[in-house]
Structures are given as C-alpha cells and as structure tokens.
Design a protein around this motif. Structure first.
Motif, PDB file in Angstrom:
ATOM      1  N   PRO A 227       0.819  -1.202   0.000  1.00  0.00           N
ATOM      2  CA  PRO A 227       0.000   0.000   0.000  1.00  0.00           C
ATOM      3  C   PRO A 227       0.865   1.269   0.000  1.00  0.00           C
ATOM      4  N   PRO A 228       0.442   2.281  -0.772  1.00  0.00           N
ATOM      5  CA  PRO A 228      -0.888   2.492  -1.354  1.00  0.00           C
ATOM      6  C   PRO A 228      -1.156   1.751  -2.664  1.00  0.00           C
ATOM      7  N   TYR A 229      -0.242   0.929  -3.119  1.00  0.00           N
ATOM      8  CA  TYR A 229      -0.484   0.086  -4.295  1.00  0.00           C
ATOM      9  C   TYR A 229      -1.360  -1.101  -3.881  1.00  0.00           C
ATOM     10  N   PRO A 230      -1.857  -1.898  -4.841  1.00  0.00           N
ATOM     11  CA  PRO A 230      -2.865  -2.914  -4.505  1.00  0.00           C
ATOM     12  C   PRO A 230      -2.407  -4.023  -3.572  1.00  0.00           C
ATOM     13  N   GLY A 231      -1.097  -4.285  -3.463  1.00  0.00           N
ATOM     14  CA  GLY A 231      -0.618  -5.304  -2.538  1.00  0.00           C
ATOM     15  C   GLY A 231      -0.414  -6.657  -3.188  1.00  0.00           C
ATOM     16  N   ALA A 232       0.508  -7.452  -2.610  1.00  0.00           N
ATOM     17  CA  ALA A 232       0.714  -8.830  -3.051  1.00  0.00           C
ATOM     18  C   ALA A 232      -0.383  -9.699  -2.452  1.00  0.00           C
ATOM     19  N   TYR A 233      -0.798 -10.736  -3.177  1.00  0.00           N
ATOM     20  CA  TYR A 233      -1.929 -11.527  -2.688  1.00  0.00           C
ATOM     21  C   TYR A 233      -1.708 -13.013  -2.910  1.00  0.00           C
ATOM     22  N   THR A 234      -2.472 -13.795  -2.154  1.00  0.00           N
ATOM     23  CA  THR A 234      -2.380 -15.247  -2.220  1.00  0.00           C
ATOM     24  C   THR A 234      -3.661 -15.841  -1.648  1.00  0.00           C
ATOM     25  N   LEU A 235      -3.685 -17.166  -1.500  1.00  0.00           N
ATOM     26  CA  LEU A 235      -4.754 -17.866  -0.794  1.00  0.00           C
ATOM     27  C   LEU A 235      -4.165 -18.568   0.420  1.00  0.00           C
ATOM     28  N   LEU A 236      -4.943 -18.611   1.488  1.00  0.00           N
ATOM     29  CA  LEU A 236      -4.553 -19.323   2.702  1.00  0.00           C
ATOM     30  C   LEU A 236      -5.830 -19.871   3.333  1.00  0.00           C
ATOM     31  N   ALA A 237      -5.858 -21.181   3.577  1.00  0.00           N
ATOM     32  CA  ALA A 237      -7.051 -21.842   4.090  1.00  0.00           C
ATOM     33  C   ALA A 237      -8.259 -21.539   3.209  1.00  0.00           C
ATOM     34  N   GLY A 238      -8.011 -21.422   1.902  1.00  0.00           N
ATOM     35  CA  GLY A 238      -9.074 -21.198   0.945  1.00  0.00           C
ATOM     36  C   GLY A 238      -9.628 -19.793   0.908  1.00  0.00           C
ATOM     37  N   LYS A 239      -8.995 -18.861   1.611  1.00  0.00           N
ATOM     38  CA  LYS A 239      -9.494 -17.486   1.662  1.00  0.00           C
ATOM     39  C   LYS A 239      -8.434 -16.518   1.143  1.00  0.00           C
ATOM     40  N   PRO A 240      -8.879 -15.373   0.603  1.00  0.00           N
ATOM     41  CA  PRO A 240      -7.917 -14.420   0.032  1.00  0.00           C
ATOM     42  C   PRO A 240      -7.104 -13.715   1.118  1.00  0.00           C
TER      43      PRO A 240
END
Length: 308
Positions: A227-240
């Motif tokens: 942030p303020p950029y969108p951020g790195a993302y992944t899944l964990l326990a099936g949730k974003p």
C-alpha cells in the motif's frame, strides 16, 4: 523571463512545478489529469498548486488533439516540461517550444525506461534508482539526459518509501540543472540504450505471489506493491490474503517440503520455495487484519499450505 507549458501530475509534478516557479519561470498553462474516483489518490494535487498561483489548468483526456495543440501554440512557450504526466506527447506538441521539451523520469536512465520504474526496480532487487531529466521525443524515455540524481533503495524499502526519495531526487536534479537549461548552456548526454531495458505497466493481478520462488524474490514483490499500491496476494485456508509487509528471516529452520504458513510465539512465518523464511509483519486475511491471538484461536499453530 522564460515561459513554459507544464504537463504534470502526482507528487513529482507538484515539486517540479514548484522548482520552475521558484526560478521565476512563467507558467501560463498547466495540463494535468482529472483524478480517477476508482484510484487511491494518496498523492498531492498539481491542480491545487496551479490554482494557488493563478495558473490556468486544463485536463484533456487526450492532450494531442488539434484544439489543445493550437492552445499551446498560441502561448508561444520556450519550453514544455512533463513531470509524471501519464500521456505520451506526440510530435505536434513536442515541436512547439523554441528551446525544447523535457521529461522527468523516475529511474536512472537508460535503466528502467517505460512504466512504473520504481516498482520494477524494487521487484528486480535494485539497490539504487533515481530521477532523470531528459529530452522528450516520440520514443519514450530515450532522449538525451540533462541531469540525474541517484538515491539508495534499502533492503526493506517499500515502493512508497522509494517514491518519496525519487520525488526529492527529481526536485534536486531539476533545481541543479535549470539555470543552465534556461540559459541554453546545458550539456546534454546521449543515452546508451544498450545499458538499460524498457518495462511495461503492471496490473493488480501481477501481485499474485508464487510461493515456489525464493524468499528474497517474494519479499521484493511485497515491497514493490505494498500500500498504497494494490498489494501482493495469495490464498490461505481457501481465503484471500493480502501480504502487506514482510521481513527476511534467515535463521529459522525449514519445517516442510512445500511452502507453508504458521504462527509461532505471536509471530507469523512463511516458508518459501527455496526453503528460506519470511516473517509476515502485516497481512489482511479475508478482508481483515488479524492479530496473532485471533489466528491461533481459529487455526492453531499448525502449518498451512500457501497458495491454497
């Protein structure tokens, strides 16, 4: 007194326009962008600075239309400057100023020509970047260099922190070279394009984490899109999950054969594809920042596979 039409946006636009005004440059027109309501506007406003100094502001969707070109021709400017303006200026505009058109770019050209150079420099693990004032022509970021100022990229710097540095670098470089540029005595240095590359824009989906990569590579991605950029993302326990801040943890022992996440002694850890660890300092799980106690009460301290 020299006269300049200024195309500008963002913090670099504000600071560089301020430099022109401080040196007594007459600015009869500022061309900027209308803020996008769908964008996180975390930066300062060029339009507000121009209004403070009673400078006319226009916000065309396309600055290269005959109407805008004619408006700028009528002003008979000595210079055109582009300071983090997002649209390319075409030949009809670039041919107008009698003393040339110049752009401020957020890298040490010829390195990282093109889009979002700060983010790319961090992703690639660079330890230095900067700002470069260069001649504008029809090909992006390949004109002769007027001046440039380097700044360090520290190992845990985020894109925002580096952007703040290159904003200062832009101000320093422009302030230093402007007197000679206005006097017509600036010494220009052609770029050796073989010493750098061109990079395209990035999309939010480019922030997806590949946990099979090294801890250093993932750390660089997290820093580059924090942030303020969108951020790195992944899944964990099936949730974003959005991973907002990380730290390399070279001393921890490998737990599993595949990338995993776990919580231990109130701290979060991710084991990456090279077997090395990242400490997760801040993350957003299913839209919520979670404390270690909340995580333990729900998921315990067992390892969970990353990206699933």
């Amino acid at each position: 007194m020299s006269r300049a039409v200024v195309f500008a946006y963002h913090n670099v636009g504000v600071r560089c326009l301020s430099v022109l005004l401080a040196h007594g440059v007459e600015v009869p027109l500022v061309v900027t962008h209308t803020d996008n309501p769908n964008e996180n506007i975390w930066f300062d406003s060029v339009a507000e600075l121009a209004a403070l100094h009673n400078i006319l502001v226009i916000t065309p969707d396309d600055p290269n239309t005959p109407k805008v070109v004619a408006q700028i021709q009528a002003l008979n400017p000595d210079f055109i400057f582009s300071f983090y303006y997002r649209n390319m200026l075409k030949k009809a505009l670039l041919d107008i100023p009698s003393s040339g058109a110049y752009n401020m770019h957020g890298s040490l050209l010829p390195q990282y020509r093109g889009r979002v150079p700060v983010n790319w420099a961090i992703i690639k693990g660079e330890r230095e970047t900067g700002s470069t004032l260069h001649v504008m022509n029809e090909k992006p970021d390949n004109g002769a260099i007027v001046d440039q100022q380097a700044v360090p990229i520290l190992p845990d710097d985020t894109a925002l922190e580096v952007f703040q540095k290159i904003t200062c670098a832009a101000e320093v470089a422009l302030n230093r070279c402007l007197p000679k540029l206005l006097a017509g005595t600036a010494q220009l240095r052609p770029q050796d394009l073989s010493q750098g590359g061109y990079f395209g824009g990035r999309r939010p989906e480019d922030g997806k984490i590949d946990w099979l990569q090294s801890a250093q590579t993932i750390h660089n991605l997290v820093r580059a899109v924090a942030p303020p950029y969108p951020g790195a993302y992944t899944l964990l326990a099936g949730k974003p999950v959005r991973v907002l801040k990380t730290l390399l943890e070279p001393q921890r022992q490998k737990r599993a054969a595949e990338p995993v996440f776990y919580c231990e002694n109130g701290r979060y850890y991710a084991e990456c594809g090279d077997g090395k660890m990242l400490r997760i300092l801040s993350f957003e799980f299913d839209g919520k920042i979670m404390t270690a106690d909340e995580w333990i009460s729900t998921y315990g301290s067992d390892t969970l596979p990353l990206g699933i």
